[in-house]
Every structure is written in structure tokens, then in C-alpha cells.
Motif scaffolding. Structure first.
Motif, PDB file in Angstrom:
ATOM      1  N   PRO A 264       0.793  -1.231   0.000  1.00 42.37           N
ATOM      2  CA  PRO A 264       0.000   0.000   0.000  1.00 42.37           C
ATOM      3  C   PRO A 264       0.826   1.283   0.000  1.00 42.37           C
ATOM      4  N   GLU A 265       2.057   1.219   0.515  1.00 36.62           N
ATOM      5  CA  GLU A 265       2.879   2.431   0.581  1.00 36.62           C
ATOM      6  C   GLU A 265       3.451   2.826  -0.764  1.00 36.62           C
ATOM      7  N   GLN A 266       3.467   1.891  -1.709  1.00 44.11           N
ATOM      8  CA  GLN A 266       4.144   2.116  -2.985  1.00 44.11           C
ATOM      9  C   GLN A 266       3.182   2.375  -4.145  1.00 44.11           C
ATOM     10  N   ARG A 267       1.945   2.633  -3.859  1.00 41.96           N
ATOM     11  CA  ARG A 267       0.972   2.766  -4.934  1.00 41.96           C
ATOM     12  C   ARG A 267      -0.081   3.809  -4.576  1.00 41.96           C
ATOM     13  N   LYS A 268      -0.746   4.314  -5.599  1.00 41.35           N
ATOM     14  CA  LYS A 268      -1.893   5.183  -5.383  1.00 41.35           C
ATOM     15  C   LYS A 268      -3.108   4.311  -5.119  1.00 41.35           C
ATOM     16  N   HIS A 269      -3.863   4.656  -4.102  1.00 36.93           N
ATOM     17  CA  HIS A 269      -5.036   3.862  -3.744  1.00 36.93           C
ATOM     18  C   HIS A 269      -6.258   4.342  -4.512  1.00 36.93           C
ATOM     19  N   PRO A 270      -7.162   3.427  -4.838  1.00 34.01           N
ATOM     20  CA  PRO A 270      -8.429   3.872  -5.439  1.00 34.01           C
ATOM     21  C   PRO A 270      -9.236   4.681  -4.434  1.00 34.01           C
ATOM     22  N   ASP A 271     -10.042   5.568  -4.952  1.00 30.19           N
ATOM     23  CA  ASP A 271     -10.935   6.358  -4.121  1.00 30.19           C
ATOM     24  C   ASP A 271     -12.145   5.499  -3.775  1.00 30.19           C
ATOM     25  N   LEU A 272     -12.341   5.225  -2.493  1.00 32.46           N
ATOM     26  CA  LEU A 272     -13.496   4.442  -2.048  1.00 32.46           C
ATOM     27  C   LEU A 272     -14.647   5.399  -1.793  1.00 32.46           C
ATOM     28  N   ARG A 273     -15.702   5.267  -2.583  1.00 33.33           N
ATOM     29  CA  ARG A 273     -16.832   6.185  -2.504  1.00 33.33           C
ATOM     30  C   ARG A 273     -18.119   5.442  -2.188  1.00 33.33           C
ATOM     31  N   ILE A 274     -19.018   6.127  -1.519  1.00 35.74           N
ATOM     32  CA  ILE A 274     -20.347   5.574  -1.229  1.00 35.74           C
ATOM     33  C   ILE A 274     -21.266   5.862  -2.413  1.00 35.74           C
ATOM     34  N   ALA A 275     -22.024   4.855  -2.821  1.00 34.39           N
ATOM     35  CA  ALA A 275     -22.957   5.009  -3.943  1.00 34.39           C
ATOM     36  C   ALA A 275     -23.957   6.119  -3.651  1.00 34.39           C
ATOM     37  N   GLN A 276     -24.378   6.802  -4.715  1.00 36.66           N
ATOM     38  CA  GLN A 276     -25.282   7.937  -4.571  1.00 36.66           C
ATOM     39  C   GLN A 276     -26.722   7.648  -4.993  1.00 36.66           C
ATOM     40  N   LEU A 277     -26.929   6.605  -5.789  1.00 36.34           N
ATOM     41  CA  LEU A 277     -28.255   6.386  -6.367  1.00 36.34           C
ATOM     42  C   LEU A 277     -29.114   5.399  -5.582  1.00 36.34           C
ATOM     43  N   GLY A 278     -28.584   4.884  -4.488  1.00 34.98           N
ATOM     44  CA  GLY A 278     -29.361   4.044  -3.590  1.00 34.98           C
ATOM     45  C   GLY A 278     -29.950   2.821  -4.264  1.00 34.98           C
ATOM     46  N   GLU A 279     -31.155   2.449  -3.834  1.00 29.86           N
ATOM     47  CA  GLU A 279     -31.785   1.230  -4.335  1.00 29.86           C
ATOM     48  C   GLU A 279     -32.192   1.337  -5.806  1.00 29.86           C
ATOM     49  N   HIS A 280     -32.160   2.539  -6.359  1.00 33.52           N
ATOM     50  CA  HIS A 280     -32.588   2.730  -7.745  1.00 33.52           C
ATOM     51  C   HIS A 280     -31.452   2.542  -8.755  1.00 33.52           C
ATOM     52  N   ALA A 281     -30.231   2.332  -8.287  1.00 38.60           N
ATOM     53  CA  ALA A 281     -29.082   2.279  -9.207  1.00 38.60           C
ATOM     54  C   ALA A 281     -29.257   1.202 -10.269  1.00 38.60           C
ATOM     55  N   GLY A 282     -29.659  -0.001  -9.859  1.00 43.20           N
ATOM     56  CA  GLY A 282     -29.793  -1.090 -10.826  1.00 43.20           C
ATOM     57  C   GLY A 282     -30.835  -0.808 -11.887  1.00 43.20           C
ATOM     58  N   ALA A 283     -31.970  -0.247 -11.477  1.00 45.82           N
ATOM     59  CA  ALA A 283     -33.042   0.057 -12.435  1.00 45.82           C
ATOM     60  C   ALA A 283     -32.645   1.209 -13.355  1.00 45.82           C
ATOM     61  N   ILE A 284     -31.991   2.231 -12.805  1.00 44.39           N
ATOM     62  CA  ILE A 284     -31.522   3.344 -13.638  1.00 44.39           C
ATOM     63  C   ILE A 284     -30.506   2.841 -14.657  1.00 44.39           C
ATOM     64  N   GLY A 285     -29.570   2.012 -14.206  1.00 39.52           N
ATOM     65  CA  GLY A 285     -28.581   1.466 -15.129  1.00 39.52           C
ATOM     66  C   GLY A 285     -29.202   0.596 -16.198  1.00 39.52           C
ATOM     67  N   ALA A 286     -30.225  -0.175 -15.814  1.00 40.30           N
ATOM     68  CA  ALA A 286     -30.921  -0.986 -16.816  1.00 40.30           C
ATOM     69  C   ALA A 286     -31.527  -0.096 -17.892  1.00 40.30           C
ATOM     70  N   ALA A 287     -32.138   1.015 -17.476  1.00 38.30           N
ATOM     71  CA  ALA A 287     -32.743   1.931 -18.449  1.00 38.30           C
ATOM     72  C   ALA A 287     -31.706   2.507 -19.408  1.00 38.30           C
ATOM     73  N   LEU A 288     -30.450   2.572 -18.957  1.00 30.89           N
ATOM     74  CA  LEU A 288     -29.372   3.122 -19.794  1.00 30.89           C
ATOM     75  C   LEU A 288     -28.788   2.105 -20.774  1.00 30.89           C
ATOM     76  N   LEU A 289     -29.086   0.823 -20.603  1.00 32.74           N
ATOM     77  CA  LEU A 289     -28.449  -0.231 -21.400  1.00 32.74           C
ATOM     78  C   LEU A 289     -28.526  -0.016 -22.906  1.00 32.74           C
ATOM     79  N   PRO A 290     -29.665   0.374 -23.457  1.00 31.42           N
ATOM     80  CA  PRO A 290     -29.704   0.536 -24.912  1.00 31.42           C
ATOM     81  C   PRO A 290     -28.699   1.556 -25.440  1.00 31.42           C
ATOM     82  N   ARG A 291     -28.323   2.532 -24.623  1.00 30.09           N
ATOM     83  CA  ARG A 291     -27.381   3.554 -25.075  1.00 30.09           C
ATOM     84  C   ARG A 291     -25.927   3.169 -24.858  1.00 30.09           C
ATOM     85  N   PHE A 292     -25.659   2.363 -23.809  1.00 24.54           N
ATOM     86  CA  PHE A 292     -24.282   2.127 -23.433  1.00 24.54           C
ATOM     87  C   PHE A 292     -23.830   0.675 -23.554  1.00 24.54           C
TER      88      PHE A 292
END
Length: 296
Positions: A264-292
Motif C-alpha cells: 500500500p505504501e508504494q501505490r496510489k489507492h483507489p478512491d473508495l466512494r459511497i454510492a449515490q443512487l441508492g436502491e434505484h441504481a440497478g433500475a436506472i442502469g438498466a434503463a441506460l443499457l440501450p445507449r451504453f
């Protein structure tokens, strides 16, 4: 305005929403319609999804995020948290019932796409979404593209074996990461006490509850350090129950993450972040599938 329906199939509920995919989705207030159904036995899953899609009304596209091993052509090969889920042809059967094209992907991939596009992963070049729920879901987005693997099965990080002689997982193997770091895992570590009770008692300083959360945080950190060692992300977004108790659990996870990460001392660590979209993240992402999505 482009209306798109997204359905997220979870271990206990199916959540369907309609959003305008041309808009910037920042909270649940941007959701135009929402419908919920209990998750049925796999033999009734397509019927439930059909009813839910009809209730959501007229939209341009319909997409579904489903847990487990989901092939590139939308077949649910296995999903340990949905009884009877062996070779369920979700995409083809739902397309036939609705008389229109339907997009299907893994639910972890969908949640990752949502958090990368609209949530805590904005701006990330190499992002993992880790959802600590009934099981553990994962999704990996690199340069705006979901990483699905050759067969569509990439991202099943909940079934990394972290203790080969550990308790049996719902998948049938022993010692999977989700045995210890999912919501069920927290309850197991607490000898059957509900996780929300443990968290509340820990907030009040009860030492036995704090000790349980420390053990849980260590197991979470072991998994995300393994993910980091394999793929070197710049951001890891953590969702599920942990996001609702971030104030007490995330400092523990961050400390154990440093303890378990290679060099850990020799590398940059990833930024650990808390999700923002809550329980709706999966459904929102599903709606985006046709575009991405590149293979749905």
C-alpha cells in the motif's frame, strides 16, 4: 424527452422505473414512474417482469438487470438467490411476451453503469461498483464500457473464494466473499442478530457490536483489496446496506483496506466512494443499457 424503462431484479423485489435518459438523473425525484413486485420463483419471473413492464406504461425501450450468470444473449444460467434459476431465457421469453425488443444484462453491470454515468463514479476511468446486499454484486466500467468477459459472466466478485474451509454459500461452494461481506454475512458474524440492530448498537458504543462491525469491515476490505490487486481501478463505489451506515463502517473499511492491500505504501489507492443512487441504481442502469451496452 426519451422515456426508458429499467427493471432491477433483486433477491426479494423487482423494482421498475421510467426515466428520461436525456436528462441528468441525480436523485429519486428524477424518476417519472415506479412499480414494485416481489421477486418470484424463477419459473414465474418472466410473467412478473411482463406485468411490471406493462404497468410502467408507454416507453421507447425496456431493459432488465438480473442477478447471477447472465449470458450475452440474456439467458440466466444460474442465480443462487432466486430459486429455480437455471437456464431461464429472460430476454427471448420477455421479448416474445411484450412483442418488442428487450435488453437484458447482469444487475451488477447495470448498477455500475448508473453510478458511472450519474452517481458516485462520475469521471472515473476504471471503476468498480460493489453492492453489498442479499449477496454481493459487482460491475466493472473501463473508459465508459462495461466489462462483461467472453461469456457475459465477468464481475461475479461475490463468489471469489476467500476462505476455502468456510461456511457454504448459496451457490454451493464454501467460503465465498459474499458469505462474509453481504448483508447475510453481517448477520452471520452477529450470531443471527439483524445487521441494522448491530449498527445501531455500535453507534451507541456497545463494544460487542463494534467488534462485529470491525470483523465485517475486515471481510469487506479483503474483497475490495483483491479487486484492486487484480484490476487497479481509480474508483470503487460501494453500495447496498453499507451506504446507509457509512458514518460508522467506512472508516473501518478504509483502515482494513490499507492493511490488506498489496504494497500500500508504494501505490496510489483507489478512491473508495459511497454510492449515490441508492436502491434505484440497478433500475436506472438498466434503463441506460440501450445507449451504453455493447452486448445485450
Amino acid at each position: 424527452m426519451t422515456l426508458a424503462a429499467g427493471i432491477d431484479v433483486g433477491g426479494t423485489k423487482c423494482l421498475g422505473i421510467v426515466i428520461d435518459v436525456d436528462a441528468d438523473i441525480s436523485s429519486e425525484h428524477d424518476i417519472i414512474r415506479e412499480v414494485r413486485h416481489p421477486t418470484p420463483h424463477a419459473s414465474k419471473l418472466v410473467d412478473t417482469l411482463t406485468a411490471l413492464a406493462i404497468e410502467l406504461g408507454e416507453v421507447e425501450t425496456i431493459s432488465v438487470g438480473v442477478p447471477g450468470l447472465i449470458t450475452l444473449d440474456g439467458v440466466m444460467r444460474a442465480s443462487p438467490n432466486i430459486p429455480g434459476s437455471v437456464d431461464v431465457a429472460v430476454k427471448s421469453e420477455l421479448t416474445t411476451k411484450l412483442h418488442r425488443p428487450v435488453y437484458v444484462d447482469n444487475d451488477g453491470n447495470a448498477a455500475a453503469l448508473a453510478e458511472w454515468r450519474f452517481g458516485a463514479g462520475r469521471g472515473a476511468r476504471n471503476m468498480w461498483m460493489v453492492t453489498l446486499g442479499t449477496g454481493i454484486g459487482g460491475g466493472h466500467v473501463v473508459n465508459g464500457e462495461v466489462q462483461r468477459g467472453v461469456n457475459g459472466f465477468a464481475g461475479e466478485i461475490g463468489h471469489m473464494v476467500v476462505h476455502p474451509d468456510g461456511p457454504r454459500c448459496t451457490c454451493g461452494r464454501k467460503g465465498c466473499w459474499e458469505v462474509y461481506a453481504s448483508g447475510r454475512g453481517l448477520r452471520m458474524l452477529a450470531s443471527g442478530e439483524p445487521g441494522e440492530n448491530v449498527i445501531e448498537r455500535a453507534r451507541h458504543g456497545e463494544t460487542d457490536a463494534v467488534a462485529v462491525l470491525e470483523a465485517y469491515a475486515r471481510w469487506v476490505a479483503i474483497g475490495i483489496s483483491n479487486v484492486t490487486n487484480v484490476s487497479d481501478p481509480d474508483v470503487i463505489v460501494i453500495g447496498g446496506g453499507v451506504s446507509e451506515a457509512a458514518d460508522i463502517i467506512m472508516p473501518m473499511i478504509r483502515r482494513w483496506f490499507v492493511e490488506t492491500l498489496y504494497s500500500p505504501e508504494q501505490r496510489k489507492h483507489p478512491d473508495l466512494r459511497i454510492a449515490q443512487l441508492g436502491e434505484h441504481a440497478g433500475a436506472i442502469g438498466a434503463a441506460l443499457l440501450p445507449r451504453f451496452a455493447t452486448a445485450t
